[in-house]
Design an enzyme around this catalytic site. Structure first.
Site, PDB file in Angstrom:
ATOM      1  N   ARG A  79       1.049  -1.127  -0.241  1.00  0.00           N
ATOM      2  CA  ARG A  79      -0.144   0.161   0.293  1.00  0.00           C
ATOM      3  C   ARG A  79       1.079   1.139  -0.109  1.00  0.00           C
ATOM      4  O   ARG A  79       1.971   1.386   0.710  1.00  0.00           O
ATOM      5  CB  ARG A  79      -0.928   0.196   0.947  1.00  0.00           C
ATOM      6  CG  ARG A  79      -1.905   1.038   1.450  1.00  0.00           C
ATOM      7  CD  ARG A  79      -2.593   1.201   2.035  1.00  0.00           C
ATOM      8  NE  ARG A  79      -3.433   2.179   2.435  1.00  0.00           N
ATOM      9  CZ  ARG A  79      -2.672   3.852   3.510  1.00  0.00           C
ATOM     10  NH1 ARG A  79      -2.614   3.132   5.450  1.00  0.00           N
ATOM     11  NH2 ARG A  79      -3.316   4.458   3.992  1.00  0.00           N
ATOM     12  N   HIS A 132      -2.438  11.174   0.898  1.00  0.00           N
ATOM     13  CA  HIS A 132      -2.297  10.872   2.025  1.00  0.00           C
ATOM     14  C   HIS A 132      -1.580  12.405   2.881  1.00  0.00           C
ATOM     15  O   HIS A 132      -0.547  12.213   2.792  1.00  0.00           O
ATOM     16  CB  HIS A 132      -1.326   9.425   1.945  1.00  0.00           C
ATOM     17  CG  HIS A 132      -0.940   9.288   3.878  1.00  0.00           C
ATOM     18  ND1 HIS A 132      -1.184   7.429   4.537  1.00  0.00           N
ATOM     19  CD2 HIS A 132       0.420   9.713   5.063  1.00  0.00           C
ATOM     20  CE1 HIS A 132      -0.435   7.389   5.174  1.00  0.00           C
ATOM     21  NE2 HIS A 132      -0.414   8.846   5.560  1.00  0.00           N
ATOM     22  N   GLU A 177      -7.083   8.954   6.986  1.00  0.00           N
ATOM     23  CA  GLU A 177      -6.605   9.270   7.833  1.00  0.00           C
ATOM     24  C   GLU A 177      -7.596  10.900   8.326  1.00  0.00           C
ATOM     25  O   GLU A 177      -7.013  11.540   8.381  1.00  0.00           O
ATOM     26  CB  GLU A 177      -5.480   9.328   8.542  1.00  0.00           C
ATOM     27  CG  GLU A 177      -5.246   7.410   9.075  1.00  0.00           C
ATOM     28  CD  GLU A 177      -3.528   8.067  10.523  1.00  0.00           C
ATOM     29  OE1 GLU A 177      -3.537   8.941  10.238  1.00  0.00           O
ATOM     30  OE2 GLU A 177      -3.138   6.621  10.343  1.00  0.00           O
ATOM     31  N   ASN A 303      -6.591   2.155  10.066  1.00  0.00           N
ATOM     32  CA  ASN A 303      -5.559   2.413  10.649  1.00  0.00           C
ATOM     33  C   ASN A 303      -5.753   1.980  12.084  1.00  0.00           C
ATOM     34  O   ASN A 303      -6.008   3.085  13.081  1.00  0.00           O
ATOM     35  CB  ASN A 303      -4.867   3.306  10.519  1.00  0.00           C
ATOM     36  CG  ASN A 303      -4.764   3.599   8.738  1.00  0.00           C
ATOM     37  OD1 ASN A 303      -4.810   2.900   8.477  1.00  0.00           O
ATOM     38  ND2 ASN A 303      -3.961   4.725   8.168  1.00  0.00           N
ATOM     39  N   TYR A 305      -3.382   1.491  16.157  1.00  0.00           N
ATOM     40  CA  TYR A 305      -2.445   1.245  17.488  1.00  0.00           C
ATOM     41  C   TYR A 305      -2.243   1.227  18.178  1.00  0.00           C
ATOM     42  O   TYR A 305      -1.940   0.538  18.919  1.00  0.00           O
ATOM     43  CB  TYR A 305      -1.481   3.092  16.676  1.00  0.00           C
ATOM     44  CG  TYR A 305      -0.827   3.159  15.320  1.00  0.00           C
ATOM     45  CD1 TYR A 305      -0.025   3.092  14.987  1.00  0.00           C
ATOM     46  CD2 TYR A 305      -1.353   3.694  14.084  1.00  0.00           C
ATOM     47  CE1 TYR A 305       0.739   2.006  14.071  1.00  0.00           C
ATOM     48  CE2 TYR A 305      -0.847   4.037  13.563  1.00  0.00           C
ATOM     49  CZ  TYR A 305       0.040   3.053  12.790  1.00  0.00           C
ATOM     50  OH  TYR A 305       0.500   3.677  11.854  1.00  0.00           O
ATOM     51  N   GLU A 364      -2.974  -0.242   8.179  1.00  0.00           N
ATOM     52  CA  GLU A 364      -2.128  -0.075   8.969  1.00  0.00           C
ATOM     53  C   GLU A 364      -2.019  -0.362  10.760  1.00  0.00           C
ATOM     54  O   GLU A 364      -2.965  -0.070  11.097  1.00  0.00           O
ATOM     55  CB  GLU A 364      -1.911   1.471   9.258  1.00  0.00           C
ATOM     56  CG  GLU A 364      -1.225   2.664   8.075  1.00  0.00           C
ATOM     57  CD  GLU A 364      -1.138   4.185   7.833  1.00  0.00           C
ATOM     58  OE1 GLU A 364      -0.964   4.504   9.420  1.00  0.00           O
ATOM     59  OE2 GLU A 364      -1.131   4.714   7.378  1.00  0.00           O
TER      60      GLU A 364
HETATM   61  O1  IFM Z   1       3.078   7.290   9.478  1.00  0.00           O
HETATM   62  C1  IFM Z   1       2.072   7.185  10.269  1.00  0.00           C
HETATM   63  C2  IFM Z   1       1.104   7.647   8.535  1.00  0.00           C
HETATM   64  O2  IFM Z   1       0.839   8.423   7.818  1.00  0.00           O
HETATM   65  C3  IFM Z   1      -0.523   7.583   9.272  1.00  0.00           C
HETATM   66  N1  IFM Z   1      -0.909   7.264  10.166  1.00  0.00           N
HETATM   67  C4  IFM Z   1      -0.179   6.945  11.177  1.00  0.00           C
HETATM   68  C5  IFM Z   1       0.936   6.860  10.869  1.00  0.00           C
HETATM   69  C6  IFM Z   1       2.083   6.243  12.222  1.00  0.00           C
HETATM   70  O3  IFM Z   1       2.147   7.978  13.080  1.00  0.00           O
END
Ligand code: IFM
Length: 461
Positions: A79, A132, A177, A303, A305, A364
């Site tokens: 991606r 992006h 995002e 995405n 985290y 992500e």
């Molecule tokens: O690096 C970023 C990415 O561009 C978008 N999502 C989170 C990642 C880590 O912060």
């Protein structure tokens, strides 16, 4: 000792992800126009150590080496994003829906032709993100995404890109995002374009969602067999305390961060309670906007985290809420990013319960660690391996419990420009040695990923 092999569905799409401004460099090459990130990163104080994406990982020049490296690791899905200012340096399509013309830069198309063809020849399927965050500066000069016309400019750009690459690229992600783009860039001012204004952030959020929805029919028109969706950053949100005001603050956080950007995609509009909260800051919404935004997607890209623990905060001017950090909680180098794989599981289950059986891809997930080259010339990153192992296991559990999860893209291939943090945060499973001609060194996590992808699963104790 009892061990179990966690295997994933046969056609599960394992892959990795990057973004144009974070890796490409070559910002003045072959007719590329300026993006808002060029402007922002060149202003003193906006990024750590004044770093910019001028060189980044030099992927623009070294893409062949990068494709070979991915093939060597057995990566089958890649991606990446297209830099809008490489394709239309002035930001507007030649046959603009908004009556403003601009030229397509053939050399920009040529670069991505070479990259995508190189991927395909090496058995790697490209997944393309259209936006992006590197908006052409010329469009920012017209108000950027705070200006509703920008949704039309995005459609022109989408038309150009998808009609050119649609014979080869089938998987499209419209926007990456939208929360980060609108709020970090237009409320907190820590991302380009560096604006600090709640009303602007909400207008941008609305217009970005509009751009997403309006572009879907264009993608489908141009790309036979297209699969398209949006990549939302979703966090698992919990109240940091049992006081009612904390519970309410956490609910607001969830609505402002997660549901504001996902509910409308599924025909639910914006969460009512937040609409009342935002009051006069609400953007202008026209008849039909929510119909565009709710244009059916083929998948939702997620995405993920971390979890956010939230408490009431009277001093917060946005939603009177703040994140709470507990010292004993294990977290990433990003001090506010707690390692919480269970949140991935819960978020996936929540998506299914809230929005139904939409296919989901994790586009992500990854960890930022203090990586160093050891005496043996390798980069040992056990914390990242552990982070990934636990998140893969959470994804496996979600599939087992009925979530329609179709793929997993680890962020990121390389240590790259982490936006305002410059190169201080390393997210790659391949180390970039900035002292040594940007040499690529596969970290232990890269080898771990290669083994999981090859076996389509992994063993847990
Ligand atoms: O690096 C970023 C990415 O561009 C978008 N999502 C989170 C990642 C880590 O912060």
């Amino acid at each position: 000792m009892y061990t179990e092999f966690l295997s994933f569905p046969r056609d599960f799409a394992w892959g990795t992800a990057t973004a144009s401004y974070q890796i490409e460099g070559a910002v003045n090459e072959d007719g590329r126009g300026k993006s808002i990130w060029d402007t922002f990163s060149h202003i003193k104080g906006n990024t750590a150590d004044g770093e910019t994406g001028d060189i980044a990982c030099d992927h623009y020049r070294r893409y062949q080496e990068d494709v070979r490296l991915m093939r060597g690791l057995g990566i089958k899905n890649y991606r990446c994003s297209i830099a809008w200012p490489r394709i239309i340096p002035s930001g507007n399509g030649a046959s603009s829906r908004c009556g403003v013309s601009g030229n397509v830069n053939q050399k920009g198309l040529d670069f991505y032709d070479r990259l995508f063809d190189g991927c395909l020849e090496n058995g790697i399927t490209p997944w393309v993100t259209l936006f992006h965050w590197d908006l052409p500066q010329t469009l920012q000069d017209k108000g950027g995404f705070a200006n509703r016309d920008c949704a039309g400019y995005f459609c022109d750009y989408t038309d150009k890109v998808t009609s050119h690459f649609g014979d080869r690229i089938k998987n499209w992600i419209t926007i990456n995002e939208p929360w980060v783009y609108s709020f970090c860039g237009h409320l907190y001012g820590v991302h380009a374009p560096g604006v600090r204004d709640t009303g602007a952030a909400l207008s941008v959020a609305h217009n970005v969602l509009l751009a997403h929805g309006m572009s879907l029919p264009i993608i489908r028109k141009n790309v036979p067999g297209a699969k398209a969706g949006i990549a939302n950053n979703i966090a698992w949100v919990e109240s940091a305390g049992s006081r009612q005001e904390d519970t309410e603050a956490a609910k607001r956080w969830d609505m402002a961060f997660n549901r504001w950007f996902t509910d409308p995609l599924f025909g639910k509009g914006y969460p009512e309670e937040m609409v009342r909260w935002y009051g006069k800051n609400m953007p202008g919404i026209k008849d039909g906007d929510f119909d565009h935004i709710a244009c059916p997607m083929d998948f939702l890209a997620v995405n993920y985290y971390t979890r956010r623990l939230v408490a009431h905060d009277e001093t917060d001017s946005h939603i009177k809420a703040k994140q709470v950090y507990r010292p004993h909680i294990q977290r990433q180098e990003f001090e506010e990013w707690e390692n919480f794989p269970e949140g991935l599981y819960r978020a996936l289950v929540d998506i299914k319960e809230r929005y139904g059986d939409i296919p989901v891809y994790i586009t992500e997930n990854g960890a930022s660690c203090h990586d160093k080259i050891s005496g043996d010339g390798c980069v040992h990153d056990p914390a990242r391996v552990e982070y990934l192992r636990r998140h893969f296991a959470a994804a496996w559990q979600a599939i087992k419990d009925g979530c329609d999860l179709r793929g997993y893209f680890v962020w990121s291939l390389y240590d790259n420009l982490e936006w305002g943090f410059g190169f201080t945060k390393r997210f790659g499973f391949v180390y970039i040695d900035r002292e040594n001609n940007l040499k690529r060194i596969v970290k232990d996590s890269g080898h771990f990923i290669a083994s999981v992808y090859e076996k389509n699963g992994f063993t847990v104790d």
